[in-house]
Enzyme design. Structure first.
Site, PDB file in Angstrom:
ATOM      1  N   TYR A   1      17.893 -17.971  45.815  1.00  0.00           N
ATOM      2  CA  TYR A   1      17.452 -16.710  46.431  1.00  0.00           C
ATOM      3  C   TYR A   1      18.593 -15.687  46.437  1.00  0.00           C
ATOM      4  CZ  TYR A   1      15.246 -13.652  49.969  1.00  0.00           C
ATOM      5  OH  TYR A   1      14.694 -12.576  50.655  1.00  0.00           O
TER       6      TYR A   1
ATOM      7  N   SER B   1      18.115  -7.828  50.112  1.00  0.00           N
ATOM      8  CA  SER B   1      18.266  -8.565  51.372  1.00  0.00           C
ATOM      9  C   SER B   1      19.749  -8.505  51.719  1.00  0.00           C
ATOM     10  CB  SER B   1      17.857 -10.023  51.156  1.00  0.00           C
ATOM     11  OG  SER B   1      18.226 -10.812  52.263  1.00  0.00           O
TER      12      SER B   1
HETATM   13  N1  LIG Z   1      11.330 -11.778  55.792  1.00  0.00           N
HETATM   14  C1  LIG Z   1      12.652 -11.747  55.671  1.00  0.00           C
HETATM   15  O1  LIG Z   1      13.356 -12.383  56.461  1.00  0.00           O
HETATM   16  C2  LIG Z   1      13.319 -10.916  54.600  1.00  0.00           C
HETATM   17  C3  LIG Z   1      14.662 -10.580  54.776  1.00  0.00           C
HETATM   18  C4  LIG Z   1      15.301  -9.833  53.788  1.00  0.00           C
HETATM   19  C5  LIG Z   1      14.596  -9.430  52.673  1.00  0.00           C
HETATM   20  N2  LIG Z   1      13.289  -9.768  52.532  1.00  0.00           N
HETATM   21  C6  LIG Z   1      12.601  -9.327  51.312  1.00  0.00           C
HETATM   22  O2  LIG Z   1      11.586  -8.405  51.669  1.00  0.00           O
HETATM   23  C7  LIG Z   1      10.514  -8.484  50.730  1.00  0.00           C
HETATM   24  C8  LIG Z   1       9.199  -8.688  51.457  1.00  0.00           C
HETATM   25  O3  LIG Z   1       9.264  -9.944  52.095  1.00  0.00           O
HETATM   26  P1  LIG Z   1       8.278 -10.411  53.254  1.00  0.00           P
HETATM   27  O4  LIG Z   1       9.140 -10.961  54.298  1.00  0.00           O
HETATM   28  O5  LIG Z   1       7.308  -9.369  53.558  1.00  0.00           O
HETATM   29  O6  LIG Z   1       7.602 -11.661  52.501  1.00  0.00           O
HETATM   30  P2  LIG Z   1       6.127 -12.256  52.508  1.00  0.00           P
HETATM   31  O7  LIG Z   1       6.255 -13.673  52.088  1.00  0.00           O
HETATM   32  O8  LIG Z   1       5.446 -11.977  53.795  1.00  0.00           O
HETATM   33  O9  LIG Z   1       5.420 -11.414  51.351  1.00  0.00           O
HETATM   34  C9  LIG Z   1       5.807 -11.531  50.004  1.00  0.00           C
HETATM   35  C10 LIG Z   1       4.570 -11.449  49.147  1.00  0.00           C
HETATM   36  O10 LIG Z   1       4.963 -11.534  47.773  1.00  0.00           O
HETATM   37  C11 LIG Z   1       3.921 -12.189  47.095  1.00  0.00           C
HETATM   38  N3  LIG Z   1       4.321 -12.759  45.810  1.00  0.00           N
HETATM   39  C12 LIG Z   1       5.027 -13.886  45.590  1.00  0.00           C
HETATM   40  N4  LIG Z   1       5.124 -14.122  44.277  1.00  0.00           N
HETATM   41  C13 LIG Z   1       4.471 -13.116  43.645  1.00  0.00           C
HETATM   42  C14 LIG Z   1       4.235 -12.805  42.285  1.00  0.00           C
HETATM   43  N5  LIG Z   1       4.687 -13.594  41.300  1.00  0.00           N
HETATM   44  N6  LIG Z   1       3.534 -11.683  41.997  1.00  0.00           N
HETATM   45  C15 LIG Z   1       3.048 -10.882  42.988  1.00  0.00           C
HETATM   46  N7  LIG Z   1       3.258 -11.144  44.288  1.00  0.00           N
HETATM   47  C16 LIG Z   1       3.947 -12.239  44.618  1.00  0.00           C
HETATM   48  C17 LIG Z   1       3.499 -13.296  48.062  1.00  0.00           C
HETATM   49  O11 LIG Z   1       2.205 -13.796  47.733  1.00  0.00           O
HETATM   50  C18 LIG Z   1       3.545 -12.578  49.396  1.00  0.00           C
HETATM   51  O12 LIG Z   1       2.271 -12.069  49.726  1.00  0.00           O
HETATM   52  C19 LIG Z   1      10.879  -9.627  49.786  1.00  0.00           C
HETATM   53  O13 LIG Z   1      11.494  -9.093  48.644  1.00  0.00           O
HETATM   54  C20 LIG Z   1      11.878 -10.430  50.575  1.00  0.00           C
HETATM   55  O14 LIG Z   1      12.746 -11.173  49.742  1.00  0.00           O
HETATM   56  C21 LIG Z   1      12.634 -10.498  53.481  1.00  0.00           C
END
Ligand SMILES: NC(=O)c1ccc[n+]([C@@H]2O[C@H](COP(=O)([O-])OP(=O)(O)OC[C@H]3O[C@@H](n4cnc5c(N)ncnc54)[C@H](O)[C@@H]3O)[C@@H](O)[C@H]2O)c1
Length: 254
Positions: free
Chosen positions: A148, A135
């Site tokens: 985080y 991120s």
């Molecule tokens: N959305 C944002 O603003 C953002 C920004 C920067 C980085 N990210 C990163 O991008 C990636 C995807 O994020 P997203 O926004 O699609 O999130 P999201 O919450 O839509 O999806 C994340 C998924 O991970 C699953 N998860 C959580 N704990 C778990 C575990 N122990 N085992 C297996 N699965 C598990 C959740 O159930 C969820 O379905 C993440 O690593 C997040 O940190 C997101």
């Protein structure tokens, strides 16, 4: 159905869900891994080449089983998307020690587990791609986000080393560092604390992130910074960290 497979963690929501469906459309057999059963059902709906695994990435044993079953039934793993994560926010004094542990376990150790379980196969075949979701928070710490941020700093460091250790293999490694993306993850901030800096700058779409990953895979670079201002913010963190902190204090009123 293709002969090769891809493994996507966090495949039940947001970017992992979109990546699973895009890769299935591209002809790969997809192993979508998540703890979210309902999300996984949604991901696989209408796709015969998406197999779902309700598996917690923090268990190395369980991850090894998923990888073995994927390679046996869906074909050798060609791409790995490590997208599983959680984002509960709060001041350090307010968050339980357990939350810090859980965030590190899922966001960082999960990435390590899946990388360790898949890398030997990629090295043996001398082919493949590993995409780790960090991120911009992996570079730019801010108030309420200690747990985080630390987990994402760890993903950045781990992935940078992974990239360099495999420079002479035919394995591409990308560390993607998005700004806020419109996915369900942001709801976890709304449910805990919403940092005001999240309201500065655009929130991008999951498609933008996946497109940027593909461009970065093509260029062979390590870091992907989706979004118009992300790379500039990354540069500012390197050269003017005090200015960024001033902005945080001003906008949070702390
Ligand atoms: N959305 C944002 O603003 C953002 C920004 C920067 C980085 N990210 C990163 O991008 C990636 C995807 O994020 P997203 O926004 O699609 O999130 P999201 O919450 O839509 O999806 C994340 C998924 O991970 C699953 N998860 C959580 N704990 C778990 C575990 N122990 N085992 C297996 N699965 C598990 C959740 O159930 C969820 O379905 C993440 O690593 C997040 O940190 C997101």
């Amino acid at each position: 159905m293709g002969e090769e497979s891809v493994l996507v963690t966090g495949g039940g929501s947001g970017m992992g869900q979109l990546a699973s469906r895009q890769l299935a459309n591209a002809g790969y057999n997809v192993a979508a891994v998540d703890v979210n059963e309902k999300g996984l059902l949604e991901t696989a709906e209408g796709f015969q080449n998406i197999r779902t695994f309700q598996t917690d990435v923090t268990s190395y044993e369980d991850v090894l089983k998923v990888v073995a079953e994927t390679e046996e039934k869906l074909g050798p793993i060609r791409k790995v998307y490590n997208a599983a994560a959680i984002m509960p926010l709060g001041k350090i004094e307010d968050q339980e020690a357990d939350v810090f542990r859980r965030v590190m376990d899922i966001n960082y150790t999960g990435v390590v587990n899946v990388t360790k379980a898949t890398l030997p196969g990629l090295i043996e075949r001398n082919e493949g791609e590993i995409i780790n979701f960090a991120s911009i928070a992996g570079w730019l710490p801010t108030i309420y986000m200690a747990a985080y941020d630390a987990s994402k700093f760890a993903v950045v460091a781990f992935t940078e080393v992974l990239y360099h250790e495999n420079l002479n293999n035919n394995i591409k490694v990308v560390c993607v560092c998005p700004p806020p993306v419109k996915t369900p993850l942001l709801q976890q901030a709304r449910d805990t604390v919403w940092p005001k800096v999240f309201d500065q700058g655009d929130h991008i779409e999951a498609e933008d992130v996946l497109r940027c990953i593909n461009d970065t895979l093509e260029s062979g670079e390590l870091f992907a910074f989706p979004g118009k201002q992300t790379k500039m913010v990354w540069r500012m963190r390197r050269w003017l960290p005090g200015m960024l902190w001033k902005n945080v204090h001003k906008s949070e009123g702390l």
